[in-house]
Design an enzyme around this catalytic site. Structure first.
Site, mmCIF file in Angstrom:
data_model
loop_
_atom_site.group_PDB
_atom_site.id
_atom_site.type_symbol
_atom_site.label_atom_id
_atom_site.label_comp_id
_atom_site.label_asym_id
_atom_site.label_seq_id
_atom_site.Cartn_x
_atom_site.Cartn_y
_atom_site.Cartn_z
ATOM 1 N N CYS A 170 0.854 -1.053 0.145
ATOM 2 C CA CYS A 170 -0.102 -0.110 -0.039
ATOM 3 C C CYS A 170 0.792 1.336 -0.055
ATOM 4 C CB CYS A 170 -0.969 0.031 1.292
ATOM 5 S SG CYS A 170 -1.957 -1.293 1.240
ATOM 6 N N PHE A 210 -19.099 0.727 -2.796
ATOM 7 C CA PHE A 210 -20.040 -0.360 -2.709
ATOM 8 C C PHE A 210 -21.244 -0.582 -3.625
ATOM 9 C CE2 PHE A 210 -18.876 1.006 1.749
ATOM 10 C CZ PHE A 210 -18.430 -0.063 2.241
ATOM 11 N N ALA A 211 -20.633 -0.589 -4.993
ATOM 12 C CA ALA A 211 -21.372 -0.885 -6.222
ATOM 13 C C ALA A 211 -21.338 -2.359 -6.377
ATOM 14 C CB ALA A 211 -20.592 -0.136 -7.151
ATOM 15 N N ARG A 212 -22.522 -2.838 -5.743
ATOM 16 C CA ARG A 212 -22.850 -4.338 -5.671
ATOM 17 C C ARG A 212 -24.332 -4.581 -5.917
ATOM 18 N NH1 ARG A 212 -20.145 -5.821 0.205
ATOM 19 N NH2 ARG A 212 -18.189 -4.552 -0.244
ATOM 20 N N GLY A 213 -24.692 -5.743 -6.609
ATOM 21 C CA GLY A 213 -26.288 -5.792 -6.971
ATOM 22 C C GLY A 213 -26.895 -4.679 -7.557
ATOM 23 N N GLU A 214 -27.803 -4.176 -6.600
ATOM 24 C CA GLU A 214 -28.934 -2.996 -7.077
ATOM 25 C C GLU A 214 -28.416 -1.763 -6.405
ATOM 26 O OE1 GLU A 214 -32.644 -4.074 -6.496
ATOM 27 O OE2 GLU A 214 -32.730 -5.823 -8.014
#
Length: 266
Positions: free
Chosen positions: A112, A249-253
């Site tokens: 990192c 947190f771009a997940r599912g819907e």
């Protein structure tokens, strides 16, 4: 500008002992290969990065632009990979003041920490994102879902970070590397070498949205940066200051928009 294809295998095959419950077996395994890639500018050593041996030319170009050592793609006249594929030679007009700030013996490790933590506020202010691009929320989520099926090296080894630069429905660029920050430089470096227009593009990354990742997106002029995980506080502050659309947190819907919400529509 001149380029050449990479031939070094990014994987390393070996045998390991594997325990599965009470069973023990010797099995074949595939590991990701790690190299020290040296970067030269105008025949002078600039530094080195620890990286995966794929897209070495793109990595060097992307990194030099994100660090403001090279101000714009048009300043590059040649990019050459050495025969052993462990060095990249870039011929270009450079930002001499920025170049003086680097120690040529610095190695950017695969974790990192890296010299890119030295964010240059003046350079970033000059490249604050002004794009009027708009992105449909459902399209972003569909692309994020598809993204994880397009990363071959991750599928083979499970040991690399990934980035995808979406330019249009039929054009995108993938970057895979042991170092998360290298993935952005590889993906954008590929686009630069291909002469792509990034004004309406967005970046998808597999890991957290740290200040370094956000700064790279700003320096490359990409309007939006998206991940299935979280941003750091400083990442959000930088995105808001320099007008980058930042989504986590771009997940599912679902999707969280931390900055530049005016570019996202339903």
């Amino acid at each position: 500008m001149k380029t050449s294809r990479s031939k070094m295998e990014p994987i390393y095959k070996t045998q390991i002992i594997k325990y599965k419950g009470e069973q023990k077996a010797q099995v074949d395994d595939i590991l990701v290969r790690e190299i020290k890639l040296e970067i030269y500018i105008n025949d002078k050593k600039f530094g080195a990065v620890m990286a995966t041996p794929t897209d070495q030319k793109a990595l060097a170009v992307g990194y030099l632009i994100s660090e403001n050592v090279i101000t714009k793609p048009e300043d590059i006249t040649e990019v050459r990979l050495s025969s052993d594929e462990l060095s990249v030679y870039v011929s270009a007009k450079v930002n001499e003041k920025r170049l003086e700030q680097f120690d040529e013996e610095k190695v950017i490790i695969s974790g990192c920490r890296s010299s890119t933590a030295n964010i240059d506020p003046q350079a970033m202010a000059a490249r604050a994102v002004k794009s009027g691009a708009k992105f449909n929320k459902d399209m972003i989520l569909a692309q994020m879902k598809e993204f994880y099926t397009q990363c071959e090296l991750y599928e083979m080894t499970g040991c690399v970070h990934t980035a995808k630069l979406f330019v249009s429905e039929d054009k995108f660029y993938i970057g895979e590397d042991i170092a998360q920050h290298n993935t952005i430089d590889k993906a954008v470096g590929k686009a630069v070498l291909d002469g792509a227009n990034l004004a309406n593009s967005f970046l998808m990354v597999s890991g957290r949205l740290s200040s370094e990742m956000v700064a790279k997106a700003v320096m490359h002029g990409v309007p939006a940066l998206i991940s299935r995980t979280a941003p750091t506080s400083l990442g959000v502050v930088i995105a808001r200051k320099f007008e980058l659309t930042l989504c986590g947190f771009a997940r599912g819907e679902n999707i969280n928009v931390y900055s530049g919400e005016e570019r996202i529509y339903e």
